[in-house]
Design an enzyme around this catalytic site. Structure first.
Site, mmCIF file in Angstrom:
data_model
loop_
_atom_site.group_PDB
_atom_site.id
_atom_site.type_symbol
_atom_site.label_atom_id
_atom_site.label_comp_id
_atom_site.label_asym_id
_atom_site.label_seq_id
_atom_site.Cartn_x
_atom_site.Cartn_y
_atom_site.Cartn_z
ATOM 1 N N ASP A 298 0.865 -1.187 0.000
ATOM 2 C CA ASP A 298 0.000 0.000 0.000
ATOM 3 C C ASP A 298 0.900 1.235 0.000
ATOM 4 O OD1 ASP A 298 -2.246 1.694 0.346
ATOM 5 O OD2 ASP A 298 -3.222 0.150 1.549
ATOM 6 N N ASP B 31 -2.958 4.715 -2.593
ATOM 7 C CA ASP B 31 -4.018 5.277 -1.763
ATOM 8 C C ASP B 31 -4.501 6.618 -2.332
ATOM 9 O OD1 ASP B 31 -5.494 5.188 0.841
ATOM 10 O OD2 ASP B 31 -4.313 6.988 1.266
ATOM 11 N N GLU C 11 -6.729 3.507 -5.825
ATOM 12 C CA GLU C 11 -7.959 3.685 -5.043
ATOM 13 C C GLU C 11 -8.648 4.941 -5.547
ATOM 14 O OE1 GLU C 11 -9.587 4.219 -0.474
ATOM 15 O OE2 GLU C 11 -7.736 5.201 -1.105
ATOM 16 N N HIS D 24 -11.139 -2.342 3.869
ATOM 17 C CA HIS D 24 -10.917 -1.870 5.238
ATOM 18 C C HIS D 24 -11.648 -0.575 5.559
ATOM 19 C CE1 HIS D 24 -8.129 0.291 2.701
ATOM 20 N NE2 HIS D 24 -7.905 1.149 3.667
ATOM 21 N N ASP D 25 -12.261 0.057 4.568
ATOM 22 C CA ASP D 25 -12.953 1.328 4.781
ATOM 23 C C ASP D 25 -14.468 1.222 4.704
ATOM 24 O OD1 ASP D 25 -10.723 2.959 5.199
ATOM 25 O OD2 ASP D 25 -10.430 3.298 3.062
#
Length: 543
Positions: A105, A207, A270, A332-333
């Protein structure tokens, strides 16, 4: 059909399944309640046995952990919470020896305010790194330079008394945004990518990539007419000027060029944007953008056949030449798929993810049906939930520890985990489910193995066959090979719709219901049980 062309062959991510691991929550080896790299290393046999091909690690770099690793203090070191660089090297080497790829990431939009670059930048207005971040004078009234809102609530501007200016932070105040219009920033961050690529990592998930370039004039964002109380504060305004600027695509192309300096590496972006804007991140002919702009439509749609079929059709039509599709059910969000669709639908959700055209990304814990875990107020960790408690949004619920066994703390740790376990952890764990015929975990394993052996599922065209109130049917076609996927979204048994001629004489070759020595069922006589799915191979008359 948008199969497209890519620079290098073979491109492994077209055939393989990505598995996201949240390192804090996978396996704790040093009994501090938080997962670590040695823990992931210990679980590599499970990852390989599950049948995925690549795992992506949420951030593991040195960090104060204000946002659990998304506030990076040093891009070239491992945070001691997770281990050492030697631990990382051991994990990478072991992953490759297991035939697994490893993706990191990369968090390029912002650093921690404790990063050495920012310490220098805030030292004075004349510091050599002042322009590495975004500094602005106060508005005429002394307030923030504009109305931009932080993604975590409140103003996105923080006043620095030492130098009398505001700095911009799209997230926490301790996460100042880098100034990506500065060539020195680009050069330094591209060298970070090369550092890890030289080590042998197989790619990056980048990200909030759409945030990297901001409006050059820093104009106010317009109000959002659809905002309603209870929504996160960031949604009060439309992010017209604070993200997704036209110049971002030149920057993404430069980042892609760095990735292309190395053989067969993957770049994922993302991107939470409307579809027509998201697909622009593929770039020209799929060669100047990210390889996979994450497609989050299944994270956000209503769980019903017509809605899902509509978004699949829309996405397939929107893909540019050279663009390869991808699908994500959880991350994860966002709330997990079992929380959104319900336990009964988790099986067909797995079938949907692993049979649609494109690269699937599976989130750890979805394979055992983890849903929404209750987080007591005194155990909330998510800084967003703490900052906006009235928004009823808590990412902790999707980040709870992996449940491995019925032993103490679900086999995750020798001490109390950093987040609670599910209430049914003694039954909902890998060891228990792996022994239960018909369990969700065994379904995932069977599906992943089936997908590996079926070129039509990996590379075939997608064609919608039937969409009703309860049933969604589509086929995957590669040359003369045809596979029909039938999914029952209802709580009642449903007979299959009339099948195309190409499936006359066809047989059921995969079912979500695991049965010992299943007979080859005639496709013409299929009745799907509630929440069940099957795959039918075309018959002798297929064309």
């Amino acid at each position: 059909m948008n199969m497209g062309s890519l620079r290098r062959e073979p491109v492994w991510w077209r055939d393989e399944t990505i598995y996201q691991i949240y390192p804090r929550s996978y396996q704790d080896c040093d009994a501090d309640g938080v997962g670590d790299l040695p823990g992931i290393l210990a679980r590599l046999p499970y990852i390989a046995e599950l049948g995925v091909d690549c795992f992506w690690l949420s951030p593991i770099f040195a960090s104060p952990m204000d946002d659990f690793g998304y506030d990076v203090a040093d891009y070239r070191s491992i945070d001691p919470l997770f281990g050492t660089m030697d631990d990382f090297d051991a994990l990478l080497n072991a992953a490759h020896s297991h035939g697994l790829k490893l993706v990191l990431d990369f968090v390029p939009n912002h650093t921690s305010d404790r990063h050495e670059w920012f310490r220098e930048s805030r030292g004075s207005r004349t510091n050599a790194k002042r322009n590495w971040y975004i500094w602005k004078d106060p508005a005429p009234d002394g307030g923030p330079p504009n109305n931009w809102i932080s993604n975590f609530g409140g103003s996105a501007w923080e006043f620095d008394e030492r130098t009398g200016q505001y700095y911009y932070h799209a997230f926490l105040a301790s996460q100042p945004d880098l100034n990506w219009r500065n060539p020195e920033v680009r050069s330094a961050m591209f060298d970070v990518l090369r550092f890890w690529l030289d080590k042998g990592v197989d790619g990056f998930r980048v990200d909030v990539i759409w945030h990297l370039i901001k409006d050059a004039e820093f104009r106010d964002n317009p109000p959002n007419p659809e905002y309603r109380p209870g929504q996160p504060e960031i949604e009060k305004n439309l992010q017209v000027h604070s993200a997704d600027q036209p110049e971002i695509h030149d920057l993404v192309a430069q980042m892609r060029d760095v990735i292309e300096e190395y053989d067969n590496r993957l770049m994922i972006g993302e991107i939470y944007l409307p579809l027509e804007r998201m697909v622009r991140y593929y770039g020209e002919s799929g060669e100047s953008g990210v390889h996979l702009p994450f497609n989050f439509q299944l994270l956000q749609c209503q769980w019903e056949p017509k809605k899902i079929a509509g978004l699949v059709k829309e996405y397939e039509a929107a893909l540019p030449e050279g663009g390869w599709p991808n699908w994500v059910l959880s991350n994860h969000d966002q709330p997990r798929i079992a929380a959104r669709a319900g336990a009964r639908q988790a099986g067909i959700a797995a079938m949907l993810l692993l049979t649609l055209r494109g690269t699937p990304t599976l989130y750890y814990g979805d394979e055992i049906g983890l849903a929404e875990v209750d987080i007591p107020p005194d155990r909330i960790q998510d800084p967003w939930a703490r900052q906006e408690p009235d928004a009823s949004f808590n990412r902790d619920k999707a980040r709870t520890p992996m449940q491995w066994s019925s032993k103490e703390n679900a086999g995750f740790s020798g001490t109390q985990p950093w987040l609670p376990l599910s209430q049914d952890w003694r039954e909902r764990n890998v060891a228990q489910l792996d022994e239960q015929p018909g369990s969700l975990l065994r379904l995932y394993k069977r599906l992943l193995a089936f997908r590996k052996n079926e070129p039509a599922l990996r590379d075939g065209a997608y064609r919608e066959i039937h969409v009703g109130e309860t049933m969604f049917a589509y086929e995957r076609v590669l040359d003369k090979e045809r596979l029909l996927v039938l999914l029952n979204f209802s709580d009642d048994p449903v007979a299959a719709p009339p099948l195309p001629d190409s499936y006359r004489g066809g047989t059921v070759v995969f079912s979500s219901e695991e049965v010992d020595n299943p007979p080859e069922q005639d496709a013409a006589a299929i009745t799907l049980r509630p929440g069940a799915g099957v795959i039918v191979r075309g018959g002798e008359n297929r064309s």
